[in-house]
Motif scaffolding. Structure first.
Motif, PDB file in Angstrom:
ATOM      1  N   LEU A   1      35.650  43.163  51.531  1.00 48.00           N
ATOM      2  CA  LEU A   1      37.158  42.924  51.007  1.00 48.00           C
ATOM      3  C   LEU A   1      38.046  42.016  51.722  1.00 48.00           C
ATOM      4  O   LEU A   1      38.593  41.312  51.192  1.00 48.00           O
ATOM      5  CB  LEU A   1      37.562  44.425  51.216  1.00 48.00           C
TER       6      LEU A   1
ATOM      7  N   ASP B   1      39.693  38.930  49.849  1.00 53.19           N
ATOM      8  CA  ASP B   1      41.027  38.667  49.832  1.00 53.19           C
ATOM      9  C   ASP B   1      41.408  37.139  50.424  1.00 53.19           C
ATOM     10  O   ASP B   1      42.427  36.369  49.978  1.00 53.19           O
ATOM     11  CB  ASP B   1      41.659  39.483  50.816  1.00 53.19           C
TER      12      ASP B   1
ATOM     13  N   ASP C   1      43.411  34.210  48.280  1.00 57.72           N
ATOM     14  CA  ASP C   1      44.532  33.684  49.110  1.00 57.72           C
ATOM     15  C   ASP C   1      44.327  31.978  48.852  1.00 57.72           C
ATOM     16  O   ASP C   1      45.197  31.261  48.514  1.00 57.72           O
ATOM     17  CB  ASP C   1      44.875  34.018  50.440  1.00 57.72           C
TER      18      ASP C   1
ATOM     19  N   THR D   1      37.953  48.693  43.210  1.00 56.63           N
ATOM     20  CA  THR D   1      39.598  48.441  43.759  1.00 56.63           C
ATOM     21  C   THR D   1      40.362  49.598  44.111  1.00 56.63           C
ATOM     22  O   THR D   1      41.650  49.574  44.367  1.00 56.63           O
ATOM     23  CB  THR D   1      40.270  47.863  42.551  1.00 56.63           C
TER      24      THR D   1
ATOM     25  N   LEU E   1      42.247  49.370  47.460  1.00 54.45           N
ATOM     26  CA  LEU E   1      43.181  48.264  47.607  1.00 54.45           C
ATOM     27  C   LEU E   1      44.591  48.726  48.116  1.00 54.45           C
ATOM     28  O   LEU E   1      44.866  49.695  47.404  1.00 54.45           O
ATOM     29  CB  LEU E   1      43.093  47.576  46.600  1.00 54.45           C
ATOM     30  N   SER E   2      45.232  48.070  48.904  1.00 53.40           N
ATOM     31  CA  SER E   2      46.584  48.170  48.914  1.00 53.40           C
ATOM     32  C   SER E   2      47.336  47.596  47.818  1.00 53.40           C
ATOM     33  O   SER E   2      46.513  47.054  46.938  1.00 53.40           O
ATOM     34  CB  SER E   2      47.218  47.489  50.149  1.00 53.40           C
TER      35      SER E   2
ATOM     36  N   ASP F   1      49.592  45.312  47.885  1.00 52.01           N
ATOM     37  CA  ASP F   1      49.615  43.829  47.999  1.00 52.01           C
ATOM     38  C   ASP F   1      48.288  43.232  47.556  1.00 52.01           C
ATOM     39  O   ASP F   1      48.280  42.202  46.999  1.00 52.01           O
ATOM     40  CB  ASP F   1      50.088  43.501  49.227  1.00 52.01           C
ATOM     41  N   GLN F   2      47.178  43.819  47.770  1.00 60.06           N
ATOM     42  CA  GLN F   2      45.957  43.324  47.475  1.00 60.06           C
ATOM     43  C   GLN F   2      45.721  43.413  46.147  1.00 60.06           C
ATOM     44  O   GLN F   2      45.091  42.365  45.456  1.00 60.06           O
ATOM     45  CB  GLN F   2      44.777  44.058  48.296  1.00 60.06           C
TER      46      GLN F   2
ATOM     47  N   SER G   1      47.770  40.763  44.059  1.00 63.88           N
ATOM     48  CA  SER G   1      47.095  39.182  44.437  1.00 63.88           C
ATOM     49  C   SER G   1      45.941  39.287  43.560  1.00 63.88           C
ATOM     50  O   SER G   1      45.830  38.221  42.995  1.00 63.88           O
ATOM     51  CB  SER G   1      46.688  39.166  45.980  1.00 63.88           C
ATOM     52  N   ARG G   2      45.155  40.139  43.302  1.00 62.01           N
ATOM     53  CA  ARG G   2      43.918  39.944  42.517  1.00 62.01           C
ATOM     54  C   ARG G   2      44.550  39.950  40.703  1.00 62.01           C
ATOM     55  O   ARG G   2      43.880  39.256  40.174  1.00 62.01           O
ATOM     56  CB  ARG G   2      43.027  41.296  42.541  1.00 62.01           C
TER      57      ARG G   2
END
Length: 208
Positions: A2, A6, A10, A45, A48-49, A51-52, A55-56
Motif C-alpha cells: 500500500l 500510494d 502521488d 481498497t 484505505l483511508s 485520503d488514499q 487519491s486513487r
C-alpha cells in the motif's frame, strides 16, 4: 504494498502527470496506466483511508483521460476508469457530504463518463451523466457563489447538456441549456472583460 502504491500515485499525479500535460505528451503515460491499473486492482481498497481512496479516484480519472484521447479501441478502458473513479467518489461523498473536494472530483468524473457516452453516440446516457455533472457543480456553486472556477464548471455543464438535448431532438431543452450557459459566461465576462477565454466560451454558447 500500500505504501508503494500510494507513493506511485502521488508521483504520477503531482509530478509526472503535470509535467507531461504541460508539454502535451500525456500519451507517454499509456503504458504506465495499463501497468498501474493492473497493480492497483490487485490490492484491496477496503482498508484505505479516505485520503488514499480520494487519491486513487483522482488518478484513475487521469488514466481515463489518457485513454479517452486515444483511438476508439481505448474507450472501454477510459469508460471503466471513469466509472470506477465515480464509484469511489460516491462512497467518499456519502461518508462526508460537506467535503467539497470530494464533490468537485465527483463532478469531474461524472463529466467524463458522459463524454465517453457522447463519443459513443449514446445520447440518453450522455444526458444522464451531464445532468449529474451539472447538479454536482451547481450544488457547490450555490454554497460559494463567488467561486469563478465553479461558475465555469456550471456553464460548461449547461453547454454539455445542450449538446446532448440537440442529439435527442429536443431543441427546446437545448435552447434553455445554451441560454443558461451564455448567461453565465456574460456574468463572468462582465467581471473580467479582458479574459479571452471567457469571450470565446460566450461566443461558443451563443453560436448554438
Amino acid at each position: 504494498n500500500l505504501a508503494r502504491a500510494d507513493g506511485l500515485i502521488d508521483f504520477m499525479h503531482d509530478d509526472l502527470w503535470q509535467k507531461l500535460d504541460g508539454i502535451g505528451r500525456l500519451d507517454v503515460l499509456e503504458d504506465i496506466c495499463v501497468r498501474s491499473t493492473a497493480f492497483f486492482e490487485s490490492l484491496d481498497t477496503a482498508g484505505l483511508s479516505d485520503d488514499q481512496l480520494l487519491s486513487r479516484a483522482r488518478t484513475r480519472r487521469h488514466f481515463g483521460e489518457v485513454w479517452r484521447d486515444k483511438a476508439d479501441d481505448r474507450l472501454d478502458r477510459a469508460d471503466a476508469a471513469f466509472r470506477t473513479s465515480c464509484e469511489w467518489l460516491e462512497v467518499l461523498v456519502e461518508r462526508d457530504p460537506a467535503e467539497r473536494e470530494r464533490r468537485f472530483e465527483l463532478g469531474q468524473a461524472q463529466f467524463y463518463v458522459g463524454d465517453v457516452a457522447y463519443v459513443r453516440r449514446d445520447w440518453p446516457e450522455a444526458l444522464r451523466w451531464f445532468q449529474s455533472y451539472h447538479d454536482t457543480s451547481a450544488g457547490l456553486l450555490l454554497e460559494t457563489p463567488d467561486d469563478g472556477a465553479l461558475a465555469q464548471e456550471v456553464a460548461w455543464a449547461a453547454q454539455s447538456l445542450g449538446a446532448a438535448h440537440l442529439k435527442l431532438s429536443d431543441p427546446g431543452e437545448a435552447r434553455g441549456s445554451f441560454a443558461q450557459a451564455a448567461s453565465s459566461w456574460r456574468r463572468m465576462l462582465a467581471e473580467q472583460p479582458d479574459d479571452p477565454m471567457l469571450r470565446e466560451e460566450l461566443a461558443s454558447a451563443e453560436s448554438w
